[in-house]
Write a protein that holds these residues in place. Structure first.
Motif, PDB file in Angstrom:
ATOM      1  N   MET A   1       0.824  -1.893  -0.279  1.00  0.00           N
ATOM      2  CA  MET A   1       0.026   0.196  -0.163  1.00  0.00           C
ATOM      3  C   MET A   1       0.635   1.418   0.120  1.00  0.00           C
ATOM      4  SD  MET A   1      -3.502  -1.032   2.268  1.00  0.00           S
ATOM      5  CE  MET A   1      -2.132  -1.323   4.029  1.00  0.00           C
ATOM      6  N   ARG A   2       0.677   2.219  -0.383  1.00  0.00           N
ATOM      7  CA  ARG A   2       1.115   3.668  -0.924  1.00  0.00           C
ATOM      8  C   ARG A   2       0.731   4.456   0.642  1.00  0.00           C
ATOM      9  NH1 ARG A   2       0.714   1.830  -6.401  1.00  0.00           N
ATOM     10  NH2 ARG A   2       2.207   1.900  -7.222  1.00  0.00           N
ATOM     11  N   LEU A   3       1.802   4.814   0.615  1.00  0.00           N
ATOM     12  CA  LEU A   3       1.278   5.715   1.860  1.00  0.00           C
ATOM     13  C   LEU A   3       1.927   7.341   1.441  1.00  0.00           C
ATOM     14  CD1 LEU A   3       3.272   4.249   4.895  1.00  0.00           C
ATOM     15  CD2 LEU A   3       1.072   3.586   4.349  1.00  0.00           C
ATOM     16  N   TYR A   4       0.778   8.412   1.812  1.00  0.00           N
ATOM     17  CA  TYR A   4       0.867   9.391   2.298  1.00  0.00           C
ATOM     18  C   TYR A   4       0.338  10.053   3.170  1.00  0.00           C
ATOM     19  CZ  TYR A   4       4.189  13.499  -0.692  1.00  0.00           C
ATOM     20  OH  TYR A   4       4.515  14.394  -1.024  1.00  0.00           O
ATOM     21  N   ARG A  28     -11.566   9.550  -9.033  1.00  0.00           N
ATOM     22  CA  ARG A  28     -10.343   9.461  -9.945  1.00  0.00           C
ATOM     23  C   ARG A  28     -10.734   7.707 -10.218  1.00  0.00           C
ATOM     24  NH1 ARG A  28      -5.605  14.019  -9.654  1.00  0.00           N
ATOM     25  NH2 ARG A  28      -7.268  15.770  -8.952  1.00  0.00           N
ATOM     26  N   GLY A  29     -11.257   7.343  -8.664  1.00  0.00           N
ATOM     27  CA  GLY A  29     -11.511   5.987  -9.386  1.00  0.00           C
ATOM     28  C   GLY A  29     -10.709   4.934  -8.464  1.00  0.00           C
ATOM     29  N   LEU A  30     -10.006   5.548  -7.497  1.00  0.00           N
ATOM     30  CA  LEU A  30      -8.850   5.074  -6.431  1.00  0.00           C
ATOM     31  C   LEU A  30      -9.477   4.705  -5.185  1.00  0.00           C
ATOM     32  CD1 LEU A  30      -6.151   6.848  -7.046  1.00  0.00           C
ATOM     33  CD2 LEU A  30      -6.425   4.532  -7.872  1.00  0.00           C
ATOM     34  N   THR A  31      -8.856   4.016  -3.763  1.00  0.00           N
ATOM     35  CA  THR A  31      -9.063   3.601  -3.146  1.00  0.00           C
ATOM     36  C   THR A  31      -8.621   4.107  -2.062  1.00  0.00           C
ATOM     37  OG1 THR A  31      -8.143   1.422  -3.290  1.00  0.00           O
ATOM     38  CG2 THR A  31     -10.748   1.312  -4.078  1.00  0.00           C
ATOM     39  N   VAL A  32      -9.406   5.064  -0.928  1.00  0.00           N
ATOM     40  CA  VAL A  32      -8.057   5.528   0.366  1.00  0.00           C
ATOM     41  C   VAL A  32      -9.193   5.088   1.189  1.00  0.00           C
ATOM     42  CG1 VAL A  32      -7.085   8.236   0.683  1.00  0.00           C
ATOM     43  CG2 VAL A  32      -8.377   7.560  -2.308  1.00  0.00           C
ATOM     44  N   SER A  33      -8.221   5.024   2.002  1.00  0.00           N
ATOM     45  CA  SER A  33      -8.330   5.179   3.477  1.00  0.00           C
ATOM     46  C   SER A  33      -7.524   6.284   4.112  1.00  0.00           C
ATOM     47  CB  SER A  33      -7.545   3.130   4.084  1.00  0.00           C
ATOM     48  OG  SER A  33      -8.348   2.294   3.795  1.00  0.00           O
ATOM     49  N   THR A  34      -7.882   6.584   5.565  1.00  0.00           N
ATOM     50  CA  THR A  34      -6.974   7.556   6.718  1.00  0.00           C
ATOM     51  C   THR A  34      -6.586   6.566   7.607  1.00  0.00           C
ATOM     52  OG1 THR A  34      -8.747   8.129   6.871  1.00  0.00           O
ATOM     53  CG2 THR A  34      -8.027   9.251   5.581  1.00  0.00           C
ATOM     54  N   VAL A  35      -5.602   8.330   8.376  1.00  0.00           N
ATOM     55  CA  VAL A  35      -5.208   7.067   9.881  1.00  0.00           C
ATOM     56  C   VAL A  35      -5.433   8.855  10.129  1.00  0.00           C
ATOM     57  CG1 VAL A  35      -2.983   6.495  11.139  1.00  0.00           C
ATOM     58  CG2 VAL A  35      -3.899   5.562   8.887  1.00  0.00           C
ATOM     59  N   LYS A  36      -5.682   9.015  11.333  1.00  0.00           N
ATOM     60  CA  LYS A  36      -5.898  10.022  11.834  1.00  0.00           C
ATOM     61  C   LYS A  36      -5.374   9.761  13.074  1.00  0.00           C
ATOM     62  CE  LYS A  36      -7.050  14.105  13.585  1.00  0.00           C
ATOM     63  NZ  LYS A  36      -5.707  15.238  14.412  1.00  0.00           N
ATOM     64  N   HIS A  37      -4.042  10.516  13.228  1.00  0.00           N
ATOM     65  CA  HIS A  37      -3.123  10.220  14.602  1.00  0.00           C
ATOM     66  C   HIS A  37      -3.194  12.140  15.703  1.00  0.00           C
ATOM     67  CE1 HIS A  37       0.444  11.013  18.198  1.00  0.00           C
ATOM     68  NE2 HIS A  37      -0.450   9.584  17.776  1.00  0.00           N
ATOM     69  N   ALA A  38      -3.689  11.365  17.211  1.00  0.00           N
ATOM     70  CA  ALA A  38      -4.143  12.623  18.262  1.00  0.00           C
ATOM     71  C   ALA A  38      -3.191  12.281  19.112  1.00  0.00           C
ATOM     72  CB  ALA A  38      -5.652  12.001  18.726  1.00  0.00           C
ATOM     73  N   LEU A  91      -5.164  -2.586   8.231  1.00  0.00           N
ATOM     74  CA  LEU A  91      -6.159  -1.873   7.624  1.00  0.00           C
ATOM     75  C   LEU A  91      -6.343  -2.847   6.196  1.00  0.00           C
ATOM     76  CD1 LEU A  91      -4.949   1.541   7.093  1.00  0.00           C
ATOM     77  CD2 LEU A  91      -7.051   0.507   8.381  1.00  0.00           C
ATOM     78  N   SER A  92      -7.682  -3.091   5.637  1.00  0.00           N
ATOM     79  CA  SER A  92      -7.408  -3.616   4.447  1.00  0.00           C
ATOM     80  C   SER A  92      -6.755  -2.868   3.693  1.00  0.00           C
ATOM     81  CB  SER A  92      -8.676  -3.460   4.082  1.00  0.00           C
ATOM     82  OG  SER A  92      -9.580  -4.166   4.837  1.00  0.00           O
ATOM     83  N   PRO A  93      -6.241  -3.646   2.281  1.00  0.00           N
ATOM     84  CA  PRO A  93      -5.223  -3.491   1.252  1.00  0.00           C
ATOM     85  C   PRO A  93      -6.343  -2.039   0.558  1.00  0.00           C
ATOM     86  CG  PRO A  93      -4.968  -6.152   1.316  1.00  0.00           C
ATOM     87  CD  PRO A  93      -6.143  -5.233   2.556  1.00  0.00           C
ATOM     88  N   VAL A  94      -5.891  -0.582   0.112  1.00  0.00           N
ATOM     89  CA  VAL A  94      -6.465  -0.487   0.259  1.00  0.00           C
ATOM     90  C   VAL A  94      -5.422   0.598  -1.887  1.00  0.00           C
ATOM     91  CG1 VAL A  94      -8.067   0.498   1.190  1.00  0.00           C
ATOM     92  CG2 VAL A  94      -6.058   1.947   1.004  1.00  0.00           C
ATOM     93  N   ASP A  95      -5.198   1.323  -2.068  1.00  0.00           N
ATOM     94  CA  ASP A  95      -4.834   2.668  -3.137  1.00  0.00           C
ATOM     95  C   ASP A  95      -4.005   3.410  -2.785  1.00  0.00           C
ATOM     96  OD1 ASP A  95      -5.188   0.955  -5.743  1.00  0.00           O
ATOM     97  OD2 ASP A  95      -7.138   1.961  -5.817  1.00  0.00           O
ATOM     98  N   LEU A  96      -4.285   3.573  -1.146  1.00  0.00           N
ATOM     99  CA  LEU A  96      -3.602   4.859  -1.460  1.00  0.00           C
ATOM    100  C   LEU A  96      -3.982   4.785   1.089  1.00  0.00           C
ATOM    101  CD1 LEU A  96      -1.688   7.300  -0.886  1.00  0.00           C
ATOM    102  CD2 LEU A  96      -3.216   8.463  -1.907  1.00  0.00           C
ATOM    103  N   ILE A  97      -2.596   5.694   1.319  1.00  0.00           N
ATOM    104  CA  ILE A  97      -3.700   5.855   2.416  1.00  0.00           C
ATOM    105  C   ILE A  97      -2.735   7.108   3.200  1.00  0.00           C
ATOM    106  CG2 ILE A  97      -3.348   5.022   4.818  1.00  0.00           C
ATOM    107  CD1 ILE A  97      -2.867   2.150   4.436  1.00  0.00           C
ATOM    108  N   LEU A  98      -4.123   7.884   2.845  1.00  0.00           N
ATOM    109  CA  LEU A  98      -3.778   9.662   3.602  1.00  0.00           C
ATOM    110  C   LEU A  98      -3.521   9.194   5.265  1.00  0.00           C
ATOM    111  CD1 LEU A  98      -5.838  11.643   1.585  1.00  0.00           C
ATOM    112  CD2 LEU A  98      -3.593  11.381   1.124  1.00  0.00           C
TER     113      LEU A  98
END
Length: 163
Positions: A1-4, A28-38, A91-98
């Motif tokens: 998975m790619r991260l940014y 754009r047809g890509l799947t995205v998941s997010t992680v938020k740090h508190a 996390l489940s596989p996605v194209d990008l994790i923000l």
């Protein structure tokens, strides 16, 4: 998975940028998941709810399921916070994790910056920051975007990660 990542000081526009990037990239047809740090103690559960009562009773994990979503809550019970790499493995596989926050982690990031905060840029002291998205002119050798130019920021991130 790619991260940014999206990083920056408090009240600099990180969450707003994340809220705009997710639908832009998904469109754009890509799947995205997010992680938020508190940095502070946070709770997604409500006192009095059954799931809250399960955790208060001592459950290590509580999985809450409904027809619309499910959420797994894991109690650390004085154990150290797990590293980002361990959490990403859940996390489940996605194209990008923000990733919002985690400014000291080595994944590539864009820095959100608002002049009104009066805070200096983080990028001069953080080599993982690859660009700055600001609401005003800033002194930087990095690529610079207007904080509200979601399309250009998404284009940059997707180029960076090879999507």
């Amino acid at each position: 998975m790619r991260l940014y990542g999206v990083t920056g000081s408090k009240n600099c526009g990180k969450t707003g940028l994340m809220e705009r990037l997710v639908p832009e990239i998904c469109a754009r047809g890509l799947t995205v998941s997010t992680v938020k740090h508190a940095h502070h103690s946070t709770d997604v559960d409500q006192p009095g709810r059954d799931s809250f009562r399960h955790r208060e009773a001592g459950a290590s994990e509580v999985l809450l399921a409904s027809p619309n979503r499910w959420a797994l809550m894991h109690e650390l019970r004085d154990a150290p916070e797990p590293p980002l790499s361990d959490l990403l493995g859940k996390l489940s596989p996605v194209d990008l994790i923000l990733i919002e926050g985690y400014k000291r982690e080595p994944h590539p990031k864009i820095e959100a910056h608002r002049a009104e905060t009066g805070k200096p840029l983080l990028s001069p002291d953080n080599a993982s920051i690859r660009a700055v998205a600001a609401d005003s002119a800033v002194e930087t050798a990095l690529p610079r975007f207007d904080l509200d130019d979601t399309r250009a920021i998404a284009d940059f991130i997707l180029r960076e990660v090879g999507l």
